[in-house]
Write an enzyme that holds these catalytic residues in place. Structure first.
Site, PDB file in Angstrom:
ATOM      1  N   HIS A  65      -0.239  -5.055  -6.009  1.00 37.80           N
ATOM      2  CA  HIS A  65      -1.220  -5.364  -5.253  1.00 37.80           C
ATOM      3  C   HIS A  65      -2.586  -5.213  -5.914  1.00 37.80           C
ATOM      4  CE1 HIS A  65      -2.779  -1.382  -3.555  1.00 37.80           C
ATOM      5  NE2 HIS A  65      -1.492  -1.267  -3.744  1.00 37.80           N
ATOM      6  N   ASP A 181      -4.655   2.201  -8.177  1.00 34.98           N
ATOM      7  CA  ASP A 181      -3.822   1.839  -7.193  1.00 34.98           C
ATOM      8  C   ASP A 181      -4.426   0.498  -6.710  1.00 34.98           C
ATOM      9  OD1 ASP A 181      -2.362   1.686  -4.973  1.00 34.98           O
ATOM     10  OD2 ASP A 181      -3.053   3.117  -3.868  1.00 34.98           O
ATOM     11  N   GLU A 215      -2.055  -5.120   0.691  1.00 34.50           N
ATOM     12  CA  GLU A 215      -1.264  -4.214   0.731  1.00 34.50           C
ATOM     13  C   GLU A 215      -1.886  -2.800   1.654  1.00 34.50           C
ATOM     14  OE1 GLU A 215       0.954  -0.456  -0.133  1.00 34.50           O
ATOM     15  OE2 GLU A 215      -1.070  -0.953  -0.613  1.00 34.50           O
ATOM     16  N   GLU A 216      -3.243  -2.573   1.284  1.00 30.66           N
ATOM     17  CA  GLU A 216      -3.742  -1.430   1.793  1.00 30.66           C
ATOM     18  C   GLU A 216      -3.812  -1.649   3.220  1.00 30.66           C
ATOM     19  OE1 GLU A 216      -4.326   0.972   0.296  1.00 30.66           O
ATOM     20  OE2 GLU A 216      -4.423   0.720  -1.829  1.00 30.66           O
ATOM     21  N   ASP A 236       3.902   0.024  -7.843  1.00 25.37           N
ATOM     22  CA  ASP A 236       3.027   0.482  -7.120  1.00 25.37           C
ATOM     23  C   ASP A 236       2.822   2.039  -7.759  1.00 25.37           C
ATOM     24  OD1 ASP A 236       0.828   0.754  -5.654  1.00 25.37           O
ATOM     25  OD2 ASP A 236       1.699  -0.111  -3.828  1.00 25.37           O
ATOM     26  N   HIS A 316      -6.029   7.446  -4.033  1.00 24.13           N
ATOM     27  CA  HIS A 316      -7.197   7.252  -2.943  1.00 24.13           C
ATOM     28  C   HIS A 316      -8.546   7.821  -3.275  1.00 24.13           C
ATOM     29  CE1 HIS A 316      -4.572   4.647  -0.205  1.00 24.13           C
ATOM     30  NE2 HIS A 316      -4.313   4.473  -1.181  1.00 24.13           N
TER      31      HIS A 316
HETATM   32 ZN   LIG Z   1      -0.965   0.828  -3.806  1.00 24.91          ZN
END
Ligand SMILES: [Zn+2]
Length: 339
Positions: A65, A181, A215-216, A236, A316
């Site tokens: 993603h 990410d 995706e998030e 991922d 994150h």
């Molecule tokens: Zn991810």
């Protein structure tokens, strides 16, 4: 190959794409894959699909993603500053003191900083005592504005997107940035596609890449797949945490996340491939995680599904991986699709 992977990751990290505003990343991918000699296309929601080897039976889909965490303007405050809402799931404290870019719906850009409302340690409130939430944090714009009217005049409004500075850098093999990410994996898939084209690598079955953009928020790969896919491997980030075995130098193969166990046989195939190629890998469970592959199978796609990625620490937040993890991931995927 390491240099090529890092170049793609850097380009992607430095292309702002908070979830919901990913146009620039989509354009970048479309152009790069066209340059490589592929015929990428976008489905209705905007995912970029790259047919590597076409076919309608027994197809394999590799996804990564390119949407990231970010912020959106919730409202303009009376003092001209911006109250925000988070895009994606993360503690707002992870964005504190970061430079940001506000992107208006008409395409204007302003820089600013995300911070607590009264950040000066020399004032009368103690910053340590402040709860980091959307009431106590705000974006100050790098413009002279002291009222809602003045900020509105800049063309800023509720619903505008805000991107964090990625701060990409590589130090002694460690790759650091916000948004590894999942731009680390996307960069690996891009380098793999380039390698396949340039070196005429034989692919053992129909193969498609999907670069998803929601995706998030959970529905990146829920729909819009090419026909004939039977297996989907979400590429991922691997979780690095206390009791888990994955670290930044390893390839992480996920056995189970919040969505439940991944497909037994497909996961075993990846483990066997890693063993056969002497890849430094770890099998882990991710306690709080859902992937594009789990989103796909949850929304009526009859796929075998698996999840694999290089270890990414501080997920994150300001994330970190290592070239060994990226190269291991590259080697594993290349070997799996060409064996
Ligand atoms: Zn991810």
């Amino acid at each position: 190959m390491t240099e090529q992977i890092l170049k793609y990751i850097k380009d992607l990290c430095e292309t702002p794409s908070p979830t919901g505003y990913t146009k620039r990343a989509e354009k970048y991918l479309m152009e790069e894959f066209e340059k490589m000699g592929y015929k990428p296309y976008q489905n209705h929601k905007g995912n970029v699909i790259v047919p590597i080897k076409e076919g309608t039976e027994n197809g394999l889909l590799l996804s990564a993603h390119v949407d990231t965490l970010g912020l959106m303007v919730r409202s303009i405050k009376a003092n001209g500053r911006l109250r925000v809402t988070a895009l994606g799931g993360y503690p707002l404290a992870y964005g504190e003191q970061e430079n940001v870019t506000i992107i208006t719906r008409s395409g204007k850009e302003y820089t600013g900083v995300f911070r607590i409302n009264e950040p000066a340690v020399h004032g009368s409130t103690d910053p340590k005592e402040i709860t980091r939430d959307d009431k106590n944090m705000e974006v100050v714009i790098d413009e002279i504005t002291n009222s809602a009217e003045e900020t509105e005049k800049l063309g800023i409004s509720a619903g505008d997107f805000i991107a964090y500075d990625p701060r990409f850098r590589v130090d002694n093999g460690f790759v650091k940035s916000r948004h590894l990410d999942d731009k680390a994996s996307a960069g690996v898939l891009m380098a793999l596609a380039k390698d396949i084209k340039e070196n005429n690598i034989n692919i053992n079955r129909p193969l498609y890449l999907a670069f998803t953009i929601y995706e998030e928020v959970g529905h990146g790969a829920a729909s819009g797949h090419p026909e004939g896919i039977t297996d989907m491997i979400a590429v991922d980030m691997g979780v690095v945490y206390d009791d888990l075995k994955t670290d930044e130098t390893k390839v992480s193969i996920c056995a189970k996340d919040s969505s439940g166990p991944y497909n037994y046989d497909l996961t075993n195939e990846l483990i066997e491939e890693a063993k056969a190629n002497d890849i430094d890998y770890a099998i882990d469970i991710y306690p709080l995680y859902g992937s594009d592959a789990s989103a796909a199978v949850a929304s009526a796609n009859d796929f075998r599904h698996a999840l694999v990625g290089s270890g990414v620490a501080a997920s994150h937040g300001y994330e970190r991986t290592h070239v060994n993890g990226l190269n291991g991931l590259y080697k594993l995927l290349k070997s799996y699709i060409s064996k």
